[in-house]
Design a protein around this motif. Structure first.
Motif, PDB file in Angstrom:
ATOM      1  N   ASP A 385      22.117  37.066  59.684  1.00  0.00           N
ATOM      2  CA  ASP A 385      23.177  38.023  60.028  1.00  0.00           C
ATOM      3  C   ASP A 385      24.581  37.524  59.716  1.00  0.00           C
ATOM      4  N   HIS A 392      23.227  43.362  56.553  1.00  0.00           N
ATOM      5  CA  HIS A 392      24.128  43.578  55.423  1.00  0.00           C
ATOM      6  C   HIS A 392      23.334  44.123  54.241  1.00  0.00           C
ATOM      7  N   GLU A 393      23.992  44.258  53.107  1.00  0.00           N
ATOM      8  CA  GLU A 393      23.315  44.719  51.893  1.00  0.00           C
ATOM      9  C   GLU A 393      22.526  43.557  51.310  1.00  0.00           C
ATOM     10  N   PHE A 403      27.746  37.353  52.128  1.00  0.00           N
ATOM     11  CA  PHE A 403      26.960  38.581  52.045  1.00  0.00           C
ATOM     12  C   PHE A 403      27.810  39.701  51.461  1.00  0.00           C
ATOM     13  N   ARG A 405      28.794  43.792  51.867  1.00  0.00           N
ATOM     14  CA  ARG A 405      28.876  44.936  52.769  1.00  0.00           C
ATOM     15  C   ARG A 405      28.627  44.549  54.223  1.00  0.00           C
ATOM     16  N   ASP A 406      29.716  44.328  54.949  1.00  0.00           N
ATOM     17  CA  ASP A 406      29.573  43.999  56.369  1.00  0.00           C
ATOM     18  C   ASP A 406      29.326  45.235  57.223  1.00  0.00           C
ATOM     19  N   TRP A 407      29.442  46.429  56.620  1.00  0.00           N
ATOM     20  CA  TRP A 407      29.184  47.686  57.346  1.00  0.00           C
ATOM     21  C   TRP A 407      28.267  48.534  56.481  1.00  0.00           C
TER      22      TRP A 407
END
Length: 434
Positions: A385, A392-393, A403, A405-407
């Motif tokens: 995570d 994430h993506e 990583f 894309r955190d959303w």
């Protein structure tokens, strides 16, 4: 502005705490991931219908919106407001399909945002027009599972019937893409995976019975036109159409006959052209074929994937060809299989090398046969995570602090569904619930 979480979510949050009493990080991660779609991605159209953004992109994908909301079908079994919300999402998806069945993502209003410079037949309501088979399959899946989970049937309208006809019409046209398809797509000054070659028609294909797809569920261009996992999904969805037609449109014999014929042709095409002998693994499913003998042995992290075939309902987990395919795609024979010091799993050409996708790990867990394998995957997801408590993506397999894309609400929802399955909780009517 985030929304207040309904009290009906607490039952499932508590269920995870009870099943895993000592794992406080999992408790925290599950709660945050489970509520993420509801609290951060739900908007409303001018008509009052729910518009579900992907997270960090302000558009609604037909695929992502279905997958993001899918775990809430479990909530909707006892929460009438949630059931109505999902029913209204199906109604919006239906309108989107009738507006343009070749589009994969839509704006909340006809504001002209998105990729309006692409060379394809765009309208201001369309954010992006990358044609993908799965974009037409997912809303039918959601409509079917909503019915089975809650007995809600208000979404089976005349408009939905028209959309089913439109979906089948497109799938049939794309069985003979070279000869019949009106669809063209080109994007200038981008990497090859963001556009179609051959003047926007894509690589030439020969007839197989399968239906052509311009793009994968990653939104990357297909190398060869027959994307096998998406055709597997198509077969399952045509079974859903048959059941829906018999129950809600019994006089529509054209719908019944067309869906049955299409299902038969695509299933035969998969068996004849997609099942291929592999020198190490025997008879496996290729990821893409073109009908002329060219084939691609790989899998991508996005769903539909070959790994997800039992999750989609195309086959059982113990199916011999699926198991052979699973061994291939979870090995170095798959160019997008990644082995790192923290994570091991399937990545994607859509993200950097050495990145594993949590979506693929969740699917691997959902389709695993042993508890030991499921537990190992859960531990990887918790470790991956990046100390954010979210999925994430793509995640660097040796350094989860890196990583993309955190959303990314789809990934959070997929993780939630996997964790609930470890509590023996499944969406009613879904293949793995049986």
């Amino acid at each position: 502005m985030t929304k207040k979480v309904p009290a009906s979510f607490n039952k499932w949050i508590d269920k995870v705490k009870t099943t895993f009493p000592e794992n406080e990080k999992l408790h925290r991660m599950f709660e945050k991931c489970f509520i993420n779609t509801y609290t951060t991605t739900l908007q409303e159209t001018e008509e009052g219908l729910p518009f579900v953004i992907t997270g960090d992109i302000p558009a609604m994908w037909l695929r992502d919106s279905t997958s993001q909301i899918r775990p809430y079908l479990i909530v909707a079994e006892e929460d009438e407001e949630m059931a109505t919300l999902i029913e209204n999402l199906v109604k919006l998806q239906t309108k989107c399909i009738l507006h343009d069945p070749y589009a994969n993502a839509f704006n909340k209003s006809a504001n002209g945002e998105g990729f309006q410079q692409d060379k394809t037949a765009m309208t201001d309501l369309v954010w992006e027009r990358k044609y993908e088979i799965d974009s037409l399959c997912y809303p039918v899946q959601l409509a079917y599972l909503l019915w089975k989970s809650t007995n809600h049937t208000g979404h089976f309208t005349e408009e939905f019937n028209q959309a089913l006809h439109k979906i089948i019409e497109v799938f049939k046209t794309e069985q003979k893409h070279t000869e019949k398809s009106p669809y063209r797509f080109e994007r200038e000054n981008v990497r090859q995976s963001d556009t179609l070659n051959n003047n926007g028609k894509g690589t030439d294909v020969s007839y197989t019975g399968m239906s052509w797809s311009g793009f994968r569920p990653s939104d990357d261009a297909c190398m060869y036109g027959y994307l096998v996992p998406s055709n597997m999904f198509l077969v399952v969805v045509m079974d859903y159409v048959k059941e829906i037609a018999l129950a809600f449109y019994p006089a529509d014999q054209e719908l019944l006959q067309a869906s049955a014929k299409l299902r038969e042709e695509v299933a035969a095409g998969i068996e004849t052209y997609a099942k291929q002998p592999h020198p190490y693994y025997g008879d496996v499913y290729a990821y893409e074929v073109d009908g002329t003998g060219r084939k691609l042995f790989m899998d991508d992290a996005n769903v539909p994937s070959l790994l997800a075939a039992p999750y989609l309902g195309f086959c059982e987990k113990n199916d011999a060809s699926y198991q052979a395919t699973r061994k291939l795609i979870l090995s170095r024979e798959n160019p997008y299989f990644v082995e790192g010091s923290v994570l091991t799993g399937i990545g994607s050409p859509h993200t950097p090398d050495h990145y594993v996708w949590p979506i693929a790990l969740s699917i691997e867990g959902l389709t695993a046969e042993t508890e030991a394998e499921k537990q190992a995957i859960l531990e990887m997801l918790i470790a991956g995570d990046g100390e954010t408590d979210y999925m994430h993506e793509g995640v660097n397999a040796s350094n989860p602090a890196e990583f993309t894309r955190d959303w990314f609400a789809w990934s959070n929802a997929m993780f939630s569904e996997f964790v609930l399955s470890l509590c023996d909780v499944y969406v009613k009517g879904s293949p793995l619930s049986k």
